[in-house]
Motif scaffolding. Structure first.
Motif, mmCIF file in Angstrom:
data_model
loop_
_atom_site.group_PDB
_atom_site.id
_atom_site.type_symbol
_atom_site.label_atom_id
_atom_site.label_comp_id
_atom_site.label_asym_id
_atom_site.label_seq_id
_atom_site.Cartn_x
_atom_site.Cartn_y
_atom_site.Cartn_z
ATOM 1 N N SER A 1 -1.349 1.002 2.034
ATOM 2 C CA SER A 1 -0.478 0.788 0.897
ATOM 3 C C SER A 1 0.737 1.494 1.058
ATOM 4 O O SER A 1 1.774 1.020 -0.094
ATOM 5 N N ALA A 2 1.186 2.270 1.876
ATOM 6 C CA ALA A 2 2.442 2.687 1.981
ATOM 7 C C ALA A 2 2.880 3.043 3.714
ATOM 8 O O ALA A 2 2.002 3.595 4.158
ATOM 9 N N ALA B 1 0.810 -6.155 6.006
ATOM 10 C CA ALA B 1 0.698 -5.246 4.843
ATOM 11 C C ALA B 1 1.934 -5.475 3.937
ATOM 12 O O ALA B 1 2.709 -4.699 3.776
ATOM 13 N N ALA C 1 3.036 -3.108 0.832
ATOM 14 C CA ALA C 1 2.851 -1.850 1.293
ATOM 15 C C ALA C 1 4.243 -1.457 0.709
ATOM 16 O O ALA C 1 5.532 -2.084 1.099
#
Length: 271
Positions: free
Chosen positions: A62-63, A98, A101
């Motif tokens: 997510s990051a 992602a 992200a």
């Protein structure tokens, strides 16, 4: 939240990973084979210079906290490969695997021009001549134009929690022939970690933010604090603004430093 940290074995990354792990954060560390990470962090083998190795690292995160960088070398090709090409590869992997992200990248306050007429501000034009800050500006541009959800943290001179960075000042001053009155904006490791945590909340999305404390400090003072004083000089300093950063934007976001000056770090025994 699952966070990928690059540069997790470096001065900043190792301390940030330990903080995340201690807090129970689900964090991964991109590492080369044989490298250790703090207990609680998950090592994922890969190399920023090998794009194909990054898929596993970024999938499902997510990051991304991108701290990896090369600067303590005189080989400019290595600097550009690591800081620009490596960032390009990580951006490409994030876009492919992602895309939602949050991407937080560490840059440097050294990007500001040597002939500045004031402390460096985020909106200032930057044309650094040295390879390290020039490669960082190029990497910043890649991220800003990537379409990802980004933030860029321009760090002052990072020190603290036994990282040995201040102890290296006398050697750096000699190597680069810096005037002892040259002043740098500093920031303690603990506040760097807190700023990264703040960036992960989204408050810095789409922004470049200077990260520095409240007391720019001379090389002479820094060296003296670690017991290795440099020779004083009566010669005038060419530009007193070089190395200083304006921290107004960070303060405007409501951030309050826990270590506002290096002298407080000395009093607390957290150099």
């Amino acid at each position: 939240m699952t966070i990928l940290v690059t540069g997790g074995t470096g001065l900043v990354g190792s301390r940030l990973l330990r903080r995340f792990a201690d807090a129970g954060v689900d964090c991964r560390a991109l590492v080369r084979p044989g490298k250790d990470v703090p207990a609680g962090a998950t090592p994922v083998e890969g190399d920023l210079l090998h794009a194909d190795s990054l898929k596993q690292a970024v999938e499902g995160v997510s990051a991304i906290v991108h701290l990896a960088a090369v600067f303590r070398t005189q080989n400019e090709d290595d600097i550009w490969r690591a800081n620009l090409d490596g960032t390009k590869n990580l951006i490409a992997a994030a876009k492919a695997h992602a895309p939602q992200a949050r991407f937080v990248m560490a840059s440097t306050g050294l990007v500001y021009d040597a002939d500045a007429s004031h402390p460096g501000r985020e909106e200032d034009a930057t044309h650094p001549k040295l390879a390290y800050p020039a490669s960082k500006i190029a990497a910043e541009k890649e991220l800003r134009n990537s379409g990802l959800n980004w933030s860029i943290l321009r760090l002052g001179f990072v020190y603290g929690d036994g990282d040995g960075h201040l102890a290296a000042v006398p050697a750096l001053a000699t190597r680069f022939k810096w005037h002892p009155a040259r002043t740098f904006s500093l920031v303690h490791q603990r506040d760097v970690a807190r700023v990264v945590e703040l960036a992960l909340t989204g408050v810095m999305d789409g922004r470049i933010v200077n990260i520095c404390d409240d007391a720019p400090t001379t090389l002479y003072e820094m060296a003296s604090l670690v017991g290795s004083p440099v020779e004083p000089s009566a010669e005038p300093l060419t530009n007193p603004w070089m190395g200083r950063m304006d921290g107004s934007r960070l303060r405007g976001l409501g951030f309050q430093l826990t270590v506002p000056t290096v002298y407080q770090a000395v009093q607390q025994g957290i150099l």
